[in-house]
Design an enzyme around this catalytic site. Structure first.
Site, PDB file in Angstrom:
ATOM      1  N   GLY A  65       0.836  -1.193   0.000  1.00 28.90           N
ATOM      2  CA  GLY A  65       0.000   0.000   0.000  1.00 28.90           C
ATOM      3  C   GLY A  65       0.870   1.241   0.000  1.00 28.90           C
ATOM      4  O   GLY A  65       2.097   1.155   0.103  1.00 28.90           O
ATOM      5  N   GLY A 114      -0.738  -5.071   0.765  1.00 26.71           N
ATOM      6  CA  GLY A 114      -1.949  -4.741   0.011  1.00 26.71           C
ATOM      7  C   GLY A 114      -2.240  -5.711  -1.114  1.00 26.71           C
ATOM      8  O   GLY A 114      -3.405  -5.963  -1.445  1.00 26.71           O
ATOM      9  N   GLU A 137       5.123  -6.390   7.134  1.00 31.93           N
ATOM     10  CA  GLU A 137       4.844  -5.159   7.892  1.00 31.93           C
ATOM     11  C   GLU A 137       5.714  -5.010   9.134  1.00 31.93           C
ATOM     12  O   GLU A 137       5.895  -3.890   9.633  1.00 31.93           O
ATOM     13  CB  GLU A 137       3.362  -5.098   8.275  1.00 31.93           C
ATOM     14  CG  GLU A 137       2.424  -4.871   7.094  1.00 31.93           C
ATOM     15  CD  GLU A 137       2.076  -6.137   6.326  1.00 31.93           C
ATOM     16  OE1 GLU A 137       2.554  -7.231   6.697  1.00 31.93           O
ATOM     17  OE2 GLU A 137       1.306  -6.038   5.350  1.00 31.93           O
ATOM     18  N   ASP A 145      -2.104  -6.466   8.039  1.00 25.93           N
ATOM     19  CA  ASP A 145      -3.502  -6.031   7.942  1.00 25.93           C
ATOM     20  C   ASP A 145      -4.158  -6.613   6.683  1.00 25.93           C
ATOM     21  O   ASP A 145      -3.883  -7.754   6.328  1.00 25.93           O
ATOM     22  CB  ASP A 145      -3.572  -4.493   8.023  1.00 25.93           C
ATOM     23  CG  ASP A 145      -2.933  -3.789   6.825  1.00 25.93           C
ATOM     24  OD1 ASP A 145      -2.084  -4.393   6.144  1.00 25.93           O
ATOM     25  OD2 ASP A 145      -3.290  -2.620   6.576  1.00 25.93           O
TER      26      ASP A 145
HETATM   27  C1  QUE Z   1       7.309  -3.868   4.324  1.00 28.59           C
HETATM   28  C2  QUE Z   1       6.140  -3.326   3.892  1.00 28.59           C
HETATM   29  C3  QUE Z   1       6.041  -2.694   2.663  1.00 28.59           C
HETATM   30  C4  QUE Z   1       7.178  -2.611   1.871  1.00 28.59           C
HETATM   31  C5  QUE Z   1       8.376  -3.151   2.307  1.00 28.59           C
HETATM   32  C6  QUE Z   1       8.433  -3.778   3.526  1.00 28.59           C
HETATM   33  C7  QUE Z   1       4.816  -2.108   2.175  1.00 28.59           C
HETATM   34  C8  QUE Z   1       4.862  -1.428   0.928  1.00 28.59           C
HETATM   35  C9  QUE Z   1       6.051  -1.372   0.199  1.00 28.59           C
HETATM   36  C10 QUE Z   1       6.216  -0.653  -1.018  1.00 28.59           C
HETATM   37  C11 QUE Z   1       7.176  -1.046  -1.926  1.00 28.59           C
HETATM   38  C12 QUE Z   1       7.407  -0.320  -3.072  1.00 28.59           C
HETATM   39  C13 QUE Z   1       6.703   0.834  -3.298  1.00 28.59           C
HETATM   40  C14 QUE Z   1       5.733   1.243  -2.383  1.00 28.59           C
HETATM   41  C15 QUE Z   1       5.513   0.507  -1.255  1.00 28.59           C
HETATM   42  O1  QUE Z   1       7.166  -1.987   0.674  1.00 28.59           O
HETATM   43  O2  QUE Z   1       3.758  -2.194   2.822  1.00 28.59           O
HETATM   44  O3  QUE Z   1       5.041   2.371  -2.621  1.00 28.59           O
HETATM   45  O4  QUE Z   1       6.938   1.599  -4.396  1.00 28.59           O
HETATM   46  O5  QUE Z   1       3.747  -0.849   0.466  1.00 28.59           O
HETATM   47  O6  QUE Z   1       9.583  -4.322   3.969  1.00 28.59           O
HETATM   48  O7  QUE Z   1       5.038  -3.409   4.669  1.00 28.59           O
END
Ligand code: QUE
Length: 349
Positions: A65, A114, A137, A145
């Site tokens: 997300g 997500g 997370e 979640d």
């Molecule tokens: C743990 C997470 C997330 C994560 C990396 C983690 C997460 C998440 C993203 C993510 C990755 C690339 C993106 C972005 C988000 O990485 O929830 O916008 O470009 O969204 O170790 O929980």
């Protein structure tokens, strides 16, 4: 309207393609709202029989997300926009969980956070050799979640605790082993399978015929240990059991658990215990929205996103820093009811 998600119909099939390639299709609030709007329309539309969910050109499937936005919200508007995002995302998760028509998710790539939330509620979940599934997370001081409180404790043995506390990456064959996917096929078979579904062929037959025999799931060999160790009731007991086990596997997992946010770990264990008792998915989402409303405002979340996604030093300073210092009163506050008007509600109808 957003171009971060492509929405089409082909004959009797709705088609949702995540299209935010610069962020590995991580979900934004406009994406969640556009997906929900399409699904709500198709739900009542007798001309639509089924829905395909995938990602547009390039690497997939969905990395999570828009946590950078949520962090900004926590720091700048008291979390108001962050809560609005989670509310919209969880409504989408619940709409998909209760959807009366089959949805086929192609988890052909990274499927985290997500991405798990929009694939697990689908009747058909297709993994490939590109699938990399995780609930990471704990790396960013959030919590598992998007319905994880429902799905993870219902996986065999202590698989769910293991996934949440280590952020273990599961391959396509491991997803099939765990039931996180219903089918496994070579990514080169995916386009033809989608075309046959769109042409109106029987979904189950199409997926069955496109399926390939996966390699052996490596996690199967560790399942007995995972259940014995990660099945313990508390984070402290799980860590002690890993320390007591001299194997290379246990030492590697010990490192993984100890690097994660200790408050995330304790929240997840309590969440899964409560999630098992939830009678409906909606009850679980009410709980998760309460947790999200608190966790997004904590130091650990801003710090975790900083360490993983902003500065990328992967060296977060958690506070509290150790499980022993995460006291019951802190956890109680995170699970407490939201004030009047502040609880999560599903779409009406
Ligand atoms: C743990 C997470 C997330 C994560 C990396 C983690 C997460 C998440 C993203 C993510 C990755 C690339 C993106 C972005 C988000 O990485 O929830 O916008 O470009 O969204 O170790 O929980």
């Amino acid at each position: 309207m957003t171009d971060e998600v492509h929405i089409h119909t082909h004959g009797r099939v709705g088609h949702i393609s995540l299209n935010r390639p610069k962020a590995l299709h991580a979900l934004t609030q406009p994406m969640c709202e556009a997906m929900s709007e399409a699904l709500l329309g198709w739900r009542e539309d007798d001309a639509i029989d089924a829905v395909i969910l995938d990602h547009a050109e390039g690497r997939g499937f969905c990395a999570g997300g828009d946590v950078a936005m949520v962090r900004k919200s926590a720091l700048e508007d008291d979390g108001k926009s962050g809560r609005a995002f989670f509310h919209a995302e969880y409504r989408l998760n619940h709409l998909m969980f209760t959807y009366p028509k089959p949805i086929v998710a192609f988890m052909d790539g990274i499927t985290m956070g997500g991405g798990v939330g929009v694939s697990q509620p689908c009747k058909y979940r297709v993994a490939t050799e590109n699938t990399m599934f995780a609930m990471p997370e704990g790396n960013i001081g959030l919590f598992p979640d998007v319905g994880a409180g429902w799905y993870l404790p219902r996986l065999r043995g202590a698989t769910g605790n293991f996934l949440a506390l280590t952020a273990a990456r599961m391959s396509g064959e491991e997803c099939l082993w765990a039931g996180l996917s219903t089918h496994y096929m070579a990514s080169e078979s995916v386009a033809a399978a989608k075309a046959k579904i769109i042409a109106g062929e029987d979904i189950e037959a199409v997926l069955k015929n496109a399926s390939a025999t996966p390699p052996e799931a490596r996690i199967a060999g560790n399942a007995a240990k995972i259940d014995a160790i990660f099945g313990k009731a508390t984070l402290e007991e799980i860590i002690a059991a890993l320390q007591a086990d001299g194997s290379d596997w246990a030492q590697k997992e010990l490192k993984a658990v100890q690097a994660k946010c200790p408050t995330t770990g304790k929240v997840a264990l309590r969440q899964f215990a409560e999630g098992t008792k939830c009678e409906t998915f909606a009850d679980n989402m009410v709980m998760e929205y309460r947790i999200a409303s608190r966790m997004m405002l904590r130091h650990d979340f801003a710090e975790g996103v900083r360490a993983v996604l902003i500065d990328k030093d992967n060296n977060p300073a958690w506070d509290p820093a150790s499980p022993e210092d995460v006291h019951e009163a802190l956890i109680e506050g995170i699970f407490a009811e939201n004030p009047d008007g502040g609880e999560w509600t599903p779409f009406p109808g």
